[in-house]
Design an enzyme around this catalytic site. Structure first.
Site, short mmCIF file in Angstrom:
data_model
loop_
_atom_site.label_atom_id
_atom_site.label_comp_id
_atom_site.label_asym_id
_atom_site.label_seq_id
_atom_site.Cartn_x
_atom_site.Cartn_y
_atom_site.Cartn_z
CB CYS A 11 -0.13 33.11 15.86
SG CYS A 11 -1.48 31.86 16.13
CG LEU A 12 -0.07 31.84 22.88
CD1 LEU A 12 -1.72 31.87 22.59
CD2 LEU A 12 0.50 30.79 23.63
#
Length: 189
Positions: A11-12
């Protein structure tokens, strides 16, 4: 026959924290890949390639809530469009884990694809009085580590603890992490 494919690419690239880090890196380096083309964000497209090849009746793609508004929502619209093109009925919804019995406020975006002949209703969230706090779940744990093989047992305090610890022979291998003051403050929020 594979009935369901579930995935959660990193998800970064979508998270607000990740965006702030990319901006800071861009300022310091003078260059950076755009979020749309970053390697971690492309893993969402790779996930969809697997779905296209496997063709399961159902798939679930989970990520941070911010993915829904990433690039003004265009990334989510692109993903939903690709799902529709593959004979799936796509749904996107933000769910909070606390609404489903998890003792943590954690909002996540779910993109769910059902082959067009499948009908599905999302589970009904718990009423607020049935939600479980983190304290209700683990407030009976000791403040120090429990040595490997040595059970810790204490009478449970909450209904949730009693339910989860029913027929338990104690808590084993409980390891305490020494967090910094800053980390402890963040966790307490």
């Amino acid at each position: 026959q594979i009935d369901i494919v579930i995935g959660s690419p990193p998800c970064l690239g979508f998270s607000k924290v990740g965006r702030a880090k990319r901006k800071a890196l861009k300022r310091s380096l003078g260059r950076i890949q755009s979020g749309r083309n970053s390697e971690s964000n492309n893993l969402g497209r790779t996930f969809l390639k697997f779905v296209k090849k496997i063709k399961p009746p159902v798939f679930i793609f989970e990520n941070v809530e911010a993915m829904g508004s990433y690039e003004g929502g265009s990334y989510l619209r692109e993903v939903l469009g690709r799902i529709s093109d593959e004979n799936y009925e796509p749904y996107s919804i933000v769910l909070n884990a606390a609404d489903y019995g998890v003792p943590q406020n954690r909002k996540r975006l779910f993109i769910i694809g059902f082959q067009k002949n499948i009908v599905y209703d999302f589970p009904i969230p718990l009423k607020s009085e049935n939600k479980v706090s983190t304290y209700e779940a683990i407030g009976d744990l000791p403040k120090s580590s429990v040595l490997e093989g040595s059970p810790y047992f204490k009478d449970s305090r909450s209904k949730y603890q009693k339910k989860m610890r029913k027929n338990s022979k104690g808590i084993f291998n409980h390891q305490i992490t020494n967090h910094s003051d800053k980390t402890q403050k963040i966790i307490s929020l």
